[in-house]
Motif scaffolding. Structure first.
Motif, mmCIF file in Angstrom:
data_model
loop_
_atom_site.group_PDB
_atom_site.id
_atom_site.type_symbol
_atom_site.label_atom_id
_atom_site.label_comp_id
_atom_site.label_asym_id
_atom_site.label_seq_id
_atom_site.Cartn_x
_atom_site.Cartn_y
_atom_site.Cartn_z
ATOM 1 N N ASP A 110 0.867 -1.114 0.068
ATOM 2 C CA ASP A 110 0.074 0.040 0.007
ATOM 3 C C ASP A 110 0.806 1.452 -0.091
ATOM 4 O O ASP A 110 0.509 2.047 -0.685
ATOM 5 C CB ASP A 110 -0.932 0.054 1.134
ATOM 6 N N GLN A 150 2.651 1.667 -3.384
ATOM 7 C CA GLN A 150 1.336 2.324 -4.264
ATOM 8 C C GLN A 150 1.229 3.440 -4.297
ATOM 9 O O GLN A 150 0.963 4.330 -5.349
ATOM 10 C CB GLN A 150 0.179 1.294 -4.259
ATOM 11 N N SER A 151 1.028 3.952 -2.813
ATOM 12 C CA SER A 151 0.604 5.359 -2.671
ATOM 13 C C SER A 151 1.891 6.454 -3.255
ATOM 14 O O SER A 151 1.844 7.392 -3.651
ATOM 15 C CB SER A 151 0.586 5.475 -1.197
ATOM 16 N N SER A 185 1.714 6.400 -6.999
ATOM 17 C CA SER A 185 0.474 7.321 -7.404
ATOM 18 C C SER A 185 0.932 8.655 -7.432
ATOM 19 O O SER A 185 0.573 9.509 -8.140
ATOM 20 C CB SER A 185 -0.665 7.008 -6.723
ATOM 21 N N LEU A 188 4.881 -4.714 -8.528
ATOM 22 C CA LEU A 188 4.760 -3.296 -8.850
ATOM 23 C C LEU A 188 6.182 -2.698 -9.566
ATOM 24 O O LEU A 188 6.185 -1.464 -10.198
ATOM 25 C CB LEU A 188 4.576 -2.406 -7.568
#
Length: 70
Positions: free
Chosen positions: A9, A12-13, A16, A49
Motif C-alpha cells: 500500500d 502504491q501510494s 501514485s 509493482l
C-alpha cells in the motif's frame, strides 16, 4: 501504510504520488517518491509493482534531464 507494515500500500501510494506529479509536469518533484518506492520494492520483495514503477521512474529521470540514470 508504512506504520502498519503494509509495504504494498505504501509503495502504491508513492507510485501514485509520483505519477500525479509527472502528469503535472513536475518531474523533479516526482523523483523522490518514485525512488523511495523503488527502494521499498527491492527491500520488501514486492516485484509486482516494479514494472510500473520502473517505467514511471525512467520517464521522470529522462524528462528531468537525467538520461544516464534513466
Amino acid at each position: 501504510a508504512e506504520a502498519a507494515g503494509r509495504s504494498f500500500d505504501h509503495i502504491q501510494s508513492l507510485l501514485s504520488l509520483g505519477a500525479a506529479w509527472l502528469m503535472q509536469g513536475r518531474w523533479a518533484e516526482a523523483l523522490p517518491p518514485l525512488r523511495r518506492a523503488r527502494a521499498m520494492c527491492e527491500e520488501s520483495g514486492t516485484a509486482v509493482l516494479m514494472p510500473r514503477l520502473s517505467a514511471a521512474l525512467g520517464f521522470a529521470q529522462a524528462l528531468a534531464g537525467r538520461h544516464a540514470e534513466a
